[in-house]
Scaffold this active site. Sequence first.
Site, PDB file in Angstrom:
ATOM      1  N   CYS A 215       0.846  -1.198   0.000  1.00  0.00           N
ATOM      2  CA  CYS A 215       0.000   0.000   0.000  1.00  0.00           C
ATOM      3  C   CYS A 215       0.882   1.251   0.000  1.00  0.00           C
ATOM      4  CB  CYS A 215      -0.902  -0.012   1.226  1.00  0.00           C
ATOM      5  SG  CYS A 215      -1.835   1.509   1.474  1.00  0.00           S
ATOM      6  N   SER A 216       0.712   2.112  -0.984  1.00  0.00           N
ATOM      7  CA  SER A 216       1.539   3.328  -1.068  1.00  0.00           C
ATOM      8  C   SER A 216       1.323   4.240   0.139  1.00  0.00           C
ATOM      9  CB  SER A 216       1.263   4.077  -2.366  1.00  0.00           C
ATOM     10  OG  SER A 216      -0.083   4.515  -2.432  1.00  0.00           O
TER      11      SER A 216
END
Length: 114
Positions: free
Chosen positions: A11-12
Amino acid sequence: MSIIIYHNAKCSKSNIALKEITQSGEAFEVVNYLDDVPSIEELKGILSKLNLKPLDLVRKTEKVYLEKFKGEDLSDDEWIKALHENPILIQRPIIVNGEKAVIARSEEAINSII
């Protein structure tokens, strides 16, 4: 007291939050919650610190939600069980610092907790 980040490396937003915590110099613990799934009691504690209902912690765009839970009228305890059994449904990242917690999807949220 150590900061805990419930982290998903894919997840960025989670990676940004982890970088911010690292740069802060504060002591912290990383919990890769997809592998080290929070217990039902831990989830209840996190929800209490977030001051949220279990449904508010659910990622409603996830495939498992759309296939299994969309439109279901579950109790809080049933949602907590669903989050425990399907941790991909848990909003991320969550940062806990003492008795406070945030869903750290913005710089403001991250800075408010570390």
